[in-house]
Enzyme design. Structure first.
Site, short mmCIF file in Angstrom:
data_model
loop_
_atom_site.label_atom_id
_atom_site.label_comp_id
_atom_site.label_asym_id
_atom_site.label_seq_id
_atom_site.Cartn_x
_atom_site.Cartn_y
_atom_site.Cartn_z
N HIS A 1 0.84 -1.20 0.00
CA HIS A 1 0.00 0.00 0.00
C HIS A 1 0.87 1.25 0.00
CE1 HIS A 1 -3.90 2.06 1.08
NE2 HIS A 1 -3.01 3.03 1.27
N HIS B 1 1.42 5.45 -1.95
CA HIS B 1 0.91 6.56 -2.77
C HIS B 1 2.09 7.19 -3.50
CE1 HIS B 1 -3.20 6.62 -1.05
NE2 HIS B 1 -2.57 6.03 -0.04
N GLN C 1 -9.86 9.58 -4.74
CA GLN C 1 -9.44 10.10 -3.44
C GLN C 1 -10.44 11.09 -2.84
OE1 GLN C 1 -5.29 10.57 -3.30
NE2 GLN C 1 -5.23 11.86 -1.51
N HIS D 1 -9.32 1.93 0.30
CA HIS D 1 -9.17 2.56 1.61
C HIS D 1 -10.52 2.37 2.28
CE1 HIS D 1 -5.76 4.42 -0.34
NE2 HIS D 1 -5.41 5.03 0.78
N GLU E 1 -10.89 4.21 7.15
CA GLU E 1 -9.67 4.82 7.72
C GLU E 1 -10.12 5.97 8.61
OE1 GLU E 1 -6.90 6.43 4.89
OE2 GLU E 1 -5.36 6.78 6.41
N ASP F 1 2.63 3.19 2.85
CA ASP F 1 1.61 4.23 2.64
C ASP F 1 2.21 5.53 2.11
OD1 ASP F 1 -0.97 5.17 2.49
OD2 ASP F 1 -1.30 5.35 4.63
N TRP G 1 1.26 13.93 4.10
CA TRP G 1 0.73 13.23 5.26
C TRP G 1 1.80 12.71 6.21
CZ3 TRP G 1 -1.14 12.76 0.27
CH2 TRP G 1 -2.42 13.29 0.07
FE FE2 Z 1 -3.39 5.11 1.79
#
Ligand code: FE2
Length: 424
Positions: A58, A60, A153, A211, A214, A310, A316
């Site tokens: 997983h 991005h 997203q 996702h 979350e 991730d 993030w």
């Molecule tokens: Fe994610």
């Protein structure tokens, strides 16, 4: 027989020691003690651990290494990260996304990660990130397997053009159908998005990775919907629920119903410990929840649980060097999984369990599998986790594609000199 590569005297993750691994024609030909043969290249494994390559289930890749663009996330929260990504999106170019992604792939390879599933945001109507990462997938193919997930997203229903963009992304060749049901406007919209997206995957013969929940909301119910749709459509084993952090906060009685539903659907589960522990629980005072899904309990129930990195240096998460041992190390701490078998299971969560999640063919240190491995400066998987051990050699199809010198420290005490490494 002349092999291309012979790695001598290694320890395998299952504990077998003094083993040799012979590779020819890009495939593992033999895994045995004392193989009597010659090879184009011979590596002395010195008894260290040889493992199949790490798998990141997983990630991005469209936002990675963008830290500070256009500004830093001062609060460190998920919401400020989302706002920041929104500020950056209008300024993205294919070239910039691709350049950062290629830099990132080099980091991953150096750390022995040779398969990555990356979500790619399809809510930019230009689909720049899709175009960029499709090129990266093709260019990196000799060294790294990249699988792309079409990720709405901003919500499949909440963003008006998601359905159209998602179909365009899949038509362009994106591999997997994504989703984000907890971000839709209502619980009902979230459930409807799970249904619609699973139907698209079933129609196209694709895998699903959403996702899912979350959040810290104990009443969120999208994992249940994902399991039910998977079973209804006969997608067992082809669907992954990512994050599932709400399961941390759910009532135990409800979870006793939910886990059997997940098992019936043969859901793959992906936890992202580095990110879950930093982004969840932000609305809590003390005691403060640790927002990682129930890894230990899900593994005990027989579900396939993998872990993902991730994020690395993006809106993030400001840290990371794409080290899957960091991920498993954090995961076993947060999940209180310090039992011997539990630590080994967390090593599997970033190797074999990830390969199963991605549906990789030819994975593993067995004859007939691809000639891919990583040699770690550690004696076993637990020591690899303890030390986040250096990757001495990374091998792809029988060829060394990354090498790091053995790490030793020279100690100068009392006027003398001695060498120290941290293995025991
Ligand atoms: Fe994610």
């Amino acid at each position: 027989m002349l092999f291309d590569l012979l790695v001598r005297n290694v320890t395998l993750p299952d504990g077998r020691a003094n083993m040799d691994i012979a590779i020819a024609g890009g495939r593992i030909q033999a895994v045995e003690p004392a193989i009597a043969a010659e090879a184009g290249r011979v590596i002395d494994g010195e008894g260290f651990l040889a493992a199949p390559p790490f798998v990141d289930s997983h990630f991005h890749m469209d936002s990675t290494l963008s830290l500070g663009m256009p500004r830093l996330n001062l609060s460190g929260t998920l919401l400020e990260g989302i706002a920041l990504w929104g500020e950056l999106k209008p300024h993205l170019t294919v070239e910039a996304i691709k350049s950062r992604a290629l830099d990132f792939c080099r980091l991953a390879i150096a750390r022995g990660t040779l398969a990555i599933r990356s979500h790619v945001d399809i809510c930019d109507d230009r689909l720049l990130a899709v175009d960029a990462l499709l090129e990266v997938r093709d260019e990196m193919k000799p060294w790294l397997d990249l699988q792309l997930v079409a990720f709405p997203q901003d919500g499949y229903f909440r963003y008006a053009r998601s359905a159209e963009n998602l179909a365009r992304a899949l038509d362009k060749g994106v591999d997997v159908v994504g989703g984000i049901p907890h971000f839709e406007r209502t619980m009902a919209d979230g459930a409807a998005s799970v249904r619609a997206l699973c139907e698209i995957a079933a129609d196209r013969g694709l895998m699903v990775d959403m996702h899912c929940d979350e959040s810290d909301d104990p009443l969120s119910r999208h994992v249940e919907s994902l399991a039910a749709e998977t079973t209804r459509l006969g997608l067992q084993g082809r669907v992954t629920g990512s994050h599932l952090t709400s399961m941390h906060s759910m009532d135990d009685y409800y979870v006793s119903k939910l886990i059997p539903l997940m098992r019936e659907a043969a859901l793959n589960v992906v936890a992202n410990p580095l990110i879950n522990i930093t982004l969840q629980g932000r609305h809590d005072g003390y005691p403060k929840r640790r927002g990682m899904t129930r890894v230990k309990e899900l593994m005990a129930a027989g579900l396939n649980v993998a872990c993902g990195h991730d994020c690395v240096m993006d809106p993030w998460y400001p840290l990371g060097s794409h080290d899957m041992l960091d991920v498993a190390h954090m995961g076993l701490h947060v999940g209180q999984m310090t039992g011997v078998d539990e630590m080994r299971a967390m090593f599997a969560s970033v190797t074999g369990n990830g390969a199963r999640t991605l549906g990789l063919d030819g994975y593993g240190l067995v004859p007939g599998a691809f000639g891919d491995l990583v040699l770690l400066q550690a004696r076993d998987p637990i020591e690899a986790l303890r030390l986040r051990a250096p990757r001495l050699f990374v091998v792809r199809r029988g060829r060394v594609i990354a090498a790091t010198p053995k790490v030793e420290t020279c100690l100068h005490l009392d006027g003398g000199m001695s060498r120290l490494d941290f293995t025991r």
